[in-house]
Scaffold this active site. Structure first.
Site, PDB file in Angstrom:
ATOM      1  N   ASP A  36       0.918  -1.405   0.006  1.00  0.00           N
ATOM      2  CA  ASP A  36      -0.114  -0.084   0.146  1.00  0.00           C
ATOM      3  C   ASP A  36       0.986   1.079  -0.044  1.00  0.00           C
ATOM      4  O   ASP A  36       2.114   1.066   0.139  1.00  0.00           O
ATOM      5  CB  ASP A  36      -0.915  -0.071   1.302  1.00  0.00           C
ATOM      6  CG  ASP A  36      -2.102   1.058   1.138  1.00  0.00           C
ATOM      7  OD1 ASP A  36      -2.893   0.627   0.705  1.00  0.00           O
ATOM      8  OD2 ASP A  36      -2.015   2.278   1.508  1.00  0.00           O
ATOM      9  N   ASP A  62       3.584   2.180  -4.642  1.00  0.00           N
ATOM     10  CA  ASP A  62       2.524   2.789  -5.537  1.00  0.00           C
ATOM     11  C   ASP A  62       2.335   2.171  -6.795  1.00  0.00           C
ATOM     12  O   ASP A  62       3.471   2.149  -7.496  1.00  0.00           O
ATOM     13  CB  ASP A  62       2.958   4.357  -5.538  1.00  0.00           C
ATOM     14  CG  ASP A  62       2.179   5.219  -6.585  1.00  0.00           C
ATOM     15  OD1 ASP A  62       1.210   4.537  -6.999  1.00  0.00           O
ATOM     16  OD2 ASP A  62       2.319   6.525  -6.539  1.00  0.00           O
ATOM     17  N   TYR A 160     -13.292   7.813 -12.484  1.00  0.00           N
ATOM     18  CA  TYR A 160     -13.356   6.646 -11.677  1.00  0.00           C
ATOM     19  C   TYR A 160     -14.293   5.435 -12.620  1.00  0.00           C
ATOM     20  O   TYR A 160     -13.737   4.325 -12.648  1.00  0.00           O
ATOM     21  CB  TYR A 160     -13.952   6.752 -10.414  1.00  0.00           C
ATOM     22  CG  TYR A 160     -14.420   5.442  -9.407  1.00  0.00           C
ATOM     23  CD1 TYR A 160     -13.592   5.117  -8.674  1.00  0.00           C
ATOM     24  CD2 TYR A 160     -15.755   4.805  -9.482  1.00  0.00           C
ATOM     25  CE1 TYR A 160     -13.867   3.817  -7.794  1.00  0.00           C
ATOM     26  CE2 TYR A 160     -15.912   3.941  -8.802  1.00  0.00           C
ATOM     27  CZ  TYR A 160     -15.094   3.328  -8.145  1.00  0.00           C
ATOM     28  OH  TYR A 160     -15.079   2.344  -7.039  1.00  0.00           O
ATOM     29  N   LYS A 164     -12.957   1.957 -13.947  1.00  0.00           N
ATOM     30  CA  LYS A 164     -13.511   0.809 -13.529  1.00  0.00           C
ATOM     31  C   LYS A 164     -14.090  -0.341 -14.648  1.00  0.00           C
ATOM     32  O   LYS A 164     -13.802  -1.628 -14.767  1.00  0.00           O
ATOM     33  CB  LYS A 164     -14.668   0.688 -12.825  1.00  0.00           C
ATOM     34  CG  LYS A 164     -14.241   1.081 -11.202  1.00  0.00           C
ATOM     35  CD  LYS A 164     -13.071   0.351 -10.629  1.00  0.00           C
ATOM     36  CE  LYS A 164     -12.625   0.850  -9.327  1.00  0.00           C
ATOM     37  NZ  LYS A 164     -11.662  -0.151  -8.812  1.00  0.00           N
ATOM     38  N   THR A 195     -16.979  -0.225   5.132  1.00  0.00           N
ATOM     39  CA  THR A 195     -15.720  -0.174   5.710  1.00  0.00           C
ATOM     40  C   THR A 195     -15.616   1.007   6.515  1.00  0.00           C
ATOM     41  O   THR A 195     -16.555   1.792   6.755  1.00  0.00           O
ATOM     42  CB  THR A 195     -14.685  -0.127   4.574  1.00  0.00           C
ATOM     43  OG1 THR A 195     -14.994   1.331   3.946  1.00  0.00           O
ATOM     44  CG2 THR A 195     -14.685  -1.273   3.424  1.00  0.00           C
TER      45      THR A 195
END
Length: 255
Positions: A36, A62, A160, A164, A195
């Site tokens: 991460d 990254d 985004y 996707k 989350t």
């Protein structure tokens, strides 16, 4: 979960859905190599896998940087000598850039590019470096993270949504091109999953509005996604490839 023992799985992305998946992987006896951009997040995800009975390595990576992606793959091979699975779950969630991801007319092009670099090119880079090793050891399973935004035609979040949708095409490409080499590639498209980050960022009235349009009686939990991903990474799903599973309480229903 069966079909995971002694497998080595690379997790590109930590926290949230990755952590839930790590719990199932560790419980099944797998080793994970998790990365991460935030070191503490990678370490916390690894610890969950260890607590469940697994082992692994945490790294700062990254995924938009090819050298860093290669370093994760190389580390997995150095420590374990093989890669059996790859879970791509990293995403560009920087608040400033997310706020600038608006529409085709107004979007900030730097935010557009950064989202593509992480959400789409980053997935390509992990595949570029992991697939040769997976093929050399007899095959394995790839799971990529999509979203209902790939199908819904959102009025905002254009970058985004585009990334996707692109991940879906990338997933099918890998399944088609490398299937005879023993590679399976599938995707999961989560709905609204509660989350810790989601709970902080989404107002309760917005969550209630989403639930109104969801056939299921509750929002998603991280373990809903984790269990699905772990299944797709396991030998239990060895005849499933090229599929995108919408794990969203029935919000998306496709033939």
């Amino acid at each position: 979960m069966e079909g995971l023992k002694n497998k080595v799985v690379v997790l590109a992305g930590a926290g949230g859905l990755a952590t839930a998946t790590a719990r199932f992987l560790g419980g099944g006896g797998a080793a994970i190599v998790v990365s991460d951009v935030v070191e503490a997040s990678a370490e916390a995800t690894l610890q969950v896998a260890r607590d469940a009975g697994g082992e692994g390595i945490a790294m700062v990576v990254d995924i938009s940087d090819e050298d860093q992606v290669k370093s994760q793959t190389d580390r997995a091979m150095k420590e374990y000598g093989r890669i059996d699975g790859l879970f791509n779950v990293a995403a560009n969630i920087h608040p400033d850039e997310v706020a600038k991801d608006t529409n085709a007319v107004d979007i900030d092009l730097a935010a557009w590019q950064r989202t593509i670099d992480v959400n789409l090119t980053g997935y390509l880079l992990t595949l570029k470096h992991a697939l040769p090793h997976m093929i050399a050891s007899g095959g394995g399973s790839v799971v990529n993270t999509l979203s209902g935004a790939a199908y819904a035609g959102m009025a905002d979040k254009v970058a985004y949504s585009v990334t996707k949708a692109g991940v879906g095409a990338l997933t099918r490409h890998v399944a088609r091109k490398y299937g005879k080499d023993g590679i399976r590639a599938n995707g999961v498209a989560p709905g609204l999953v509660l989350t810790e980050q989601t709970k902080l960022n989404l107002p309760e009235d917005f969550r209630d509005m989403i639930l109104t349009g969801t056939p299921a009686p509750r929002h998603g939990k991280p373990q809903d996604i984790g269990a699905t991903v772990a299944f797709l990474l396991s030998d239990l799903s060895e005849w499933i490839t090229g599929q995108i599973l919408s794990v969203d309480g029935g919000t998306t229903m496709r033939a």
